[in-house]
Design a protein around this motif. Structure first.
Motif, mmCIF file in Angstrom:
data_model
loop_
_atom_site.group_PDB
_atom_site.id
_atom_site.type_symbol
_atom_site.label_atom_id
_atom_site.label_comp_id
_atom_site.label_asym_id
_atom_site.label_seq_id
_atom_site.Cartn_x
_atom_site.Cartn_y
_atom_site.Cartn_z
ATOM 1 N N MET A 1 0.847 -1.174 0.000
ATOM 2 C CA MET A 1 0.000 0.000 0.000
ATOM 3 C C MET A 1 0.893 1.237 0.000
ATOM 4 N N ILE A 48 -2.632 1.710 9.477
ATOM 5 C CA ILE A 48 -1.575 0.776 9.088
ATOM 6 C C ILE A 48 -0.933 0.252 10.360
ATOM 7 N N SER A 49 -0.982 -1.052 10.530
ATOM 8 C CA SER A 49 -0.449 -1.664 11.740
ATOM 9 C C SER A 49 0.708 -2.600 11.429
ATOM 10 N N PHE A 52 6.327 0.121 8.101
ATOM 11 C CA PHE A 52 6.202 0.984 6.925
ATOM 12 C C PHE A 52 7.467 1.813 6.747
ATOM 13 N N ILE A 84 -1.537 5.681 10.656
ATOM 14 C CA ILE A 84 -0.686 4.614 11.177
ATOM 15 C C ILE A 84 -1.114 4.318 12.608
ATOM 16 N N GLN A 110 4.780 3.995 2.562
ATOM 17 C CA GLN A 110 4.628 2.678 1.944
ATOM 18 C C GLN A 110 4.704 1.611 3.018
ATOM 19 N N THR A 111 3.773 0.675 2.955
ATOM 20 C CA THR A 111 3.903 -0.457 3.863
ATOM 21 C C THR A 111 5.147 -1.218 3.440
#
Length: 118
Positions: A1, A48-49, A52, A84, A110-111
């Motif tokens: 992602m 987002i976990s 990244f 995040i 970006q992941t």
């Protein structure tokens, strides 16, 4: 992602807080910047976990500014707006001065992929 954000110029880490110890609080200028930045941030459905990487490009406002102390405001803001889960998931951080930017601060998140770890 991959996610892109165009943000206002972030404050220095020196300007994020007022006071010390139990009297420490967010500064007025930082609260205003974070509120203004929020207008440009579209968070995913879930924060987002996963690890990244973050790239921050800034338009230099003058030659006396430090580049490195602008990242804390950006990371904390992304956490505040639930882009995040936690800024401790940042595994790679790059920053650069750039002239030809569409905003004062351009952020690319970006992941992390296994291939990025090299």
């Amino acid at each position: 992602m991959t996610m892109h954000f165009h943000l206002p110029y972030p404050p220095s880490a020196w300007d994020l807080y007022e006071g010390w110890g139990i009297n420490r609080r967010l500064s007025g200028p930082y609260k205003k910047w974070r509120n203004d930045a929020g207008y440009f941030i579209k968070a995913p459905k879930l924060p987002i976990s996963a690890p990244f990487s973050l790239h921050i490009a800034l338009k230099r406002q003058n030659k006396r500014q430090d580049l490195d102390n602008r990242s804390k405001a950006v990371l904390d803001c992304l956490q505040h707006y639930k882009v995040i889960k936690n800024d401790n998931l940042c595994e790679r951080l790059t920053m650069t001065w750039a002239e030809d930017l569409p905003a004062e601060c351009v952020v690319l998140l970006q992941t992390a992929e296994e291939g990025l770890a090299a």
